[in-house]
Design an enzyme around this catalytic site. Structure first.
Site, PDB file in Angstrom:
ATOM      1  N   ILE A 189      38.740  45.132  37.091  1.00  0.00           N
ATOM      2  CA  ILE A 189      37.693  44.538  37.925  1.00  0.00           C
ATOM      3  C   ILE A 189      36.473  44.164  37.094  1.00  0.00           C
ATOM      4  O   ILE A 189      35.894  43.086  37.265  1.00  0.00           O
ATOM      5  CB  ILE A 189      37.319  45.494  39.073  1.00  0.00           C
ATOM      6  CG1 ILE A 189      38.520  45.686  40.016  1.00  0.00           C
ATOM      7  CG2 ILE A 189      36.112  44.973  39.845  1.00  0.00           C
ATOM      8  CD1 ILE A 189      38.321  46.746  41.079  1.00  0.00           C
ATOM      9  N   ASP A 209      31.887  49.702  27.352  1.00  0.00           N
ATOM     10  CA  ASP A 209      33.163  50.359  27.592  1.00  0.00           C
ATOM     11  C   ASP A 209      33.565  51.051  26.287  1.00  0.00           C
ATOM     12  O   ASP A 209      33.609  50.402  25.240  1.00  0.00           O
ATOM     13  CB  ASP A 209      34.244  49.357  27.993  1.00  0.00           C
ATOM     14  CG  ASP A 209      35.503  50.033  28.509  1.00  0.00           C
ATOM     15  OD1 ASP A 209      35.786  49.919  29.712  1.00  0.00           O
ATOM     16  OD2 ASP A 209      36.200  50.683  27.705  1.00  0.00           O
ATOM     17  N   THR A 259      33.062  51.559  36.919  1.00  0.00           N
ATOM     18  CA  THR A 259      33.789  52.703  36.369  1.00  0.00           C
ATOM     19  C   THR A 259      34.368  53.514  37.524  1.00  0.00           C
ATOM     20  O   THR A 259      33.923  53.400  38.661  1.00  0.00           O
ATOM     21  CB  THR A 259      32.853  53.611  35.561  1.00  0.00           C
ATOM     22  OG1 THR A 259      31.952  54.280  36.466  1.00  0.00           O
ATOM     23  CG2 THR A 259      32.049  52.825  34.544  1.00  0.00           C
ATOM     24  N   ALA A 306      31.774  49.683  43.196  1.00  0.00           N
ATOM     25  CA  ALA A 306      32.830  50.500  42.600  1.00  0.00           C
ATOM     26  C   ALA A 306      33.025  51.796  43.373  1.00  0.00           C
ATOM     27  O   ALA A 306      33.945  51.922  44.192  1.00  0.00           O
ATOM     28  CB  ALA A 306      32.508  50.781  41.138  1.00  0.00           C
ATOM     29  N   ARG A 307      32.166  52.785  43.123  1.00  0.00           N
ATOM     30  CA  ARG A 307      32.256  54.085  43.784  1.00  0.00           C
ATOM     31  C   ARG A 307      30.846  54.602  44.045  1.00  0.00           C
ATOM     32  O   ARG A 307      29.974  54.535  43.162  1.00  0.00           O
ATOM     33  CB  ARG A 307      33.018  55.108  42.928  1.00  0.00           C
ATOM     34  CG  ARG A 307      34.516  54.840  42.786  1.00  0.00           C
ATOM     35  CD  ARG A 307      35.249  55.159  44.092  1.00  0.00           C
ATOM     36  NE  ARG A 307      36.697  55.028  43.962  1.00  0.00           N
ATOM     37  CZ  ARG A 307      37.379  53.915  44.183  1.00  0.00           C
ATOM     38  NH1 ARG A 307      36.722  52.809  44.516  1.00  0.00           N
ATOM     39  NH2 ARG A 307      38.687  53.887  44.072  1.00  0.00           N
ATOM     40  N   GLU A 358      29.896  57.787  53.296  1.00  0.00           N
ATOM     41  CA  GLU A 358      30.221  56.497  53.920  1.00  0.00           C
ATOM     42  C   GLU A 358      30.509  56.686  55.407  1.00  0.00           C
ATOM     43  O   GLU A 358      31.647  56.920  55.816  1.00  0.00           O
ATOM     44  CB  GLU A 358      31.399  55.846  53.186  1.00  0.00           C
ATOM     45  CG  GLU A 358      31.054  55.533  51.731  1.00  0.00           C
ATOM     46  CD  GLU A 358      32.023  54.564  51.071  1.00  0.00           C
ATOM     47  OE1 GLU A 358      33.138  54.397  51.591  1.00  0.00           O
ATOM     48  OE2 GLU A 358      31.653  53.988  50.030  1.00  0.00           O
ATOM     49  N   HIS A 388      31.464  48.938  52.503  1.00  0.00           N
ATOM     50  CA  HIS A 388      32.666  49.078  51.666  1.00  0.00           C
ATOM     51  C   HIS A 388      33.677  47.964  51.971  1.00  0.00           C
ATOM     52  O   HIS A 388      34.801  48.225  52.417  1.00  0.00           O
ATOM     53  CB  HIS A 388      33.321  50.452  51.852  1.00  0.00           C
ATOM     54  CG  HIS A 388      34.144  50.857  50.660  1.00  0.00           C
ATOM     55  ND1 HIS A 388      34.326  52.164  50.312  1.00  0.00           N
ATOM     56  CD2 HIS A 388      34.831  50.116  49.745  1.00  0.00           C
ATOM     57  CE1 HIS A 388      35.094  52.227  49.229  1.00  0.00           C
ATOM     58  NE2 HIS A 388      35.417  50.995  48.866  1.00  0.00           N
ATOM     59  N   GLY A 438      34.754  45.682  49.611  1.00  0.00           N
ATOM     60  CA  GLY A 438      35.314  45.147  48.374  1.00  0.00           C
ATOM     61  C   GLY A 438      36.737  44.637  48.500  1.00  0.00           C
ATOM     62  O   GLY A 438      37.075  43.564  48.009  1.00  0.00           O
ATOM     63  N   ALA A 439      37.600  45.417  49.147  1.00  0.00           N
ATOM     64  CA  ALA A 439      39.011  45.026  49.276  1.00  0.00           C
ATOM     65  C   ALA A 439      39.324  44.462  50.661  1.00  0.00           C
ATOM     66  O   ALA A 439      40.495  44.247  50.987  1.00  0.00           O
ATOM     67  CB  ALA A 439      39.910  46.220  48.993  1.00  0.00           C
TER      68      ALA A 439
END
Length: 546
Positions: free
Chosen positions: A154, A173, A206, A234-235, A264, A283, A285-286
């Site tokens: 991603i 990274d 990450t 991400a998270r 959440e 949330h 993203g997907a």
């Protein structure tokens, strides 16, 4: 016929793929996950199961499942699957890591644009009947410097899109190779703090681990450019939410776009969402039709191909191996894993380009490819999430541009068995070699050019020094003063004579303070000090649970 249970709602395209397969008997019960006992009973007659986040495959549900062979998670996260229990039952667990890559990358770019152009508050003002054109003057992305933290699938997809927007792309990274970064037009950094001070925007990609929780904290925010904008798709928890609130209040942070949160649920993030320069989404993203279809297709294909072709794809626990083979190889898997963990820590923030493993003696009768995967999982797990296993570590290394190779010889040297690993970084090569004493005792017997005999477990202090009288006593006195207990000590000389360069490995019962380490480092005959933290002796391997 193989029976496949689908225990959550799944996109019709995935269901059709299963239904049309001539060797698959599809059982679609999307509500069964709400009753654990019914789920357990249904799994008893299934060869495979396709799940989403609603199904909880706990140890109790998986216990005694003698027929079930494969679990396919339509999505990335496998927190709802007890991986240790699945492994013990011989069940391969796979996820679908590619399905939501593009959707999440696009969500990140959309959030970035929405934040910089005040899309959310401007739209709300129109909805309320106002025309506040001057109030919502924004800033363009072209020409701005963006820091992409984490360059996995991603992160790289986001970086490519930022390049298309004519942004200056910096990336952090610890494992992506410099050549791969250059191919993607990313200016690569190994020091995150060096990168952050240069960014107008920062986006994090990450996993959430102990190392990345609170990665963007109060101290780092204060060092960034005033008015920096932050994006997290991400998270939740990678950006410290309390520190973010402080930064927004002081004006140090110019804005934030958040799709994920520590908690959440409705109402939990009202304080963050109340800031006019914060863009919040629940949330998403997907949450695209394409992503949901793609993960459904991937999950269906994983189950079908596993059952009908013996093909394993995107597994997160382990490759199939019999109990007898596993017991024979366990000590070597553990040794290789610890060597990987150790070399990753010795390399620190230096970019790892590759590694070569050499197997000698009795170990060559074992599945060395699997042992290499164990080493790779140790090498990568410090920077990546805990789903790096002996199954997916090779692919993960390849994705990061890290070449792993191996050679074997059945001839024995000084030891009946020997595993030596050399890691190549941007700056140097580091070598560590180990052996086994029986099935339970693992030893570090080589470190670069030094021969020694150190315990390969727990907290290890490695210091390079001049081989002069009195130094060992001085180090012992220092640690005694600071209440640090030494359980074992091993020494290695560059030459088999006094007066040259040497290395020492101290196994410690408790962690030394920073003051104690500084005192050791400041000794005139000590030339380098590093701490390495390994699992305790006989600790279970994370992806075996044994």
């Amino acid at each position: 016929m193989y029976r496949v249970l689908v225990s959550d709602n799944l996109s019709p395209i995935g269901l059709k793929l299963l239904e049309d397969h001539p060797e698959i008997d599809l059982v679609y019960e999307p509500e069964i996950h709400k009753d654990p006992s019914a789920l357990k009973e249904a799994l008893a007659t299934a060869d495979g199961v396709v799940i989403r986040s609603g199904t909880k495959l706990t140890e109790d549900v998986l216990s005694g499942q003698k027929r079930l062979k494969v679990v396919a998670r339509a999505g990335v996260g496998v927190d709802n699957v007890d991986l240790v229990a699945a492994t013990r039952q011989g069940i391969v667990v796979s996820n679908t890591p590619d399905g939501n890559t593009l959707s999440t990358a696009e969500q990140t770019i959309a959030m970035m644009m929405g934040l910089c152009r005040n899309i959310g508050p401007a739209s709300q003002s129109m909805r309320e009947g106002r025309w506040d054109r001057k109030l919502f003057t924004g800033t363009q992305l072209a020409g701005k410097t963006v820091g992409v933290i984490g360059l996995g699938r991603i992160g790289l997809a986001v970086a490519r899109r930022c390049n298309g927007l004519e942004m200056n792309v910096l990336g952090y990274d610890p494992f992506l190779s410099e050549d791969r970064a250059a191919e993607q037009k990313i200016e690569l950094y190994r020091d995150i703090d060096e990168l952050l001070v240069k960014c107008d925007l920062v986006t994090v990609h990450t996993p959430l681990t102990d190392e990345t929780r609170g990665l963007i904290n109060s101290e780092r925010l204060k060092k960034m450019k005033k008015g920096v904008r932050l994006v997290n798709c991400a998270r939740g928890g990678i950006i410290d939410e309390e520190a973010l609130l402080e930064g927004l209040e002081s004006g140090q942070v110019g804005g934030a776009a958040l799709d994920v949160y520590v908690t959440e649920k409705a109402g939990a993030n009202d304080k963050l969402a109340s800031y006019p320069n914060v863009l919040c989404t629940p949330h998403l993203g997907a949450s695209t039709e394409e992503a949901q279809e793609q993960v459904a297709v991937e999950a269906a294909e994983i189950v079908c191909n596993f059952l009908t072709r013996n093909e394993i794809r995107s597994a997160v626990n382990m490759v199939p191996i019999s109990g007898k083979e596993l017991e024979a190889a366990k000590a070597y898997l553990d040794l290789a894993y610890r060597l990987g963990l150790m070399l990753a820590q010795l390399a620190g923030s230096e970019g790892i380009k590759g590694a070569e493993l050499q197997y000698r003696g009795e170990v060559t009768s074992q599945p060395v490819k699997l042992i290499t995967s164990a080493f790779t999982s140790g090498l990568l797990s410090a920077a990546l999430d805990d789903t790096v296993s002996i199954v997916n570590s090779d692919v993960t290394a390849k994705d990061r541009g890290i070449a792993i190779s191996q050679t074997s010889t059945s001839e024995t040297g000084a030891f009946a068995t020997m595993i030596a690993a050399t890691v190549r970084t941007d700056q140097r090569e580091i070598t560590a070699g180990g052996t086994t004493f029986g099935n339970d005792f693992l030893r570090l017997v080589k470190l670069n050019d030094y021969q020694l005999d150190a315990y390969l477990d727990g907290l290890m202090l490695i210091y390079r020094h001049k081989d002069v009288p009195g130094l060992i006593g001085a180090i012992g006195t220092t640690f005694g003063k600071h209440q640090v207990n030494i359980s074992h000590m091993a020494l290695g000389r560059e030459k088999n004579e006094p007066g040259g360069e040497a290395v020492a490995v101290l196994n410690l019962d408790n962690a030394p303070s920073e003051e104690a380490l500084q005192e050791v480092q400041s000794h005139p005959d000590v030339t380098g000090v590093q701490l390495v933290n390994l699992p305790p002796a006989k600790a279970p391997l994370p992806w075996l649970g044994l």
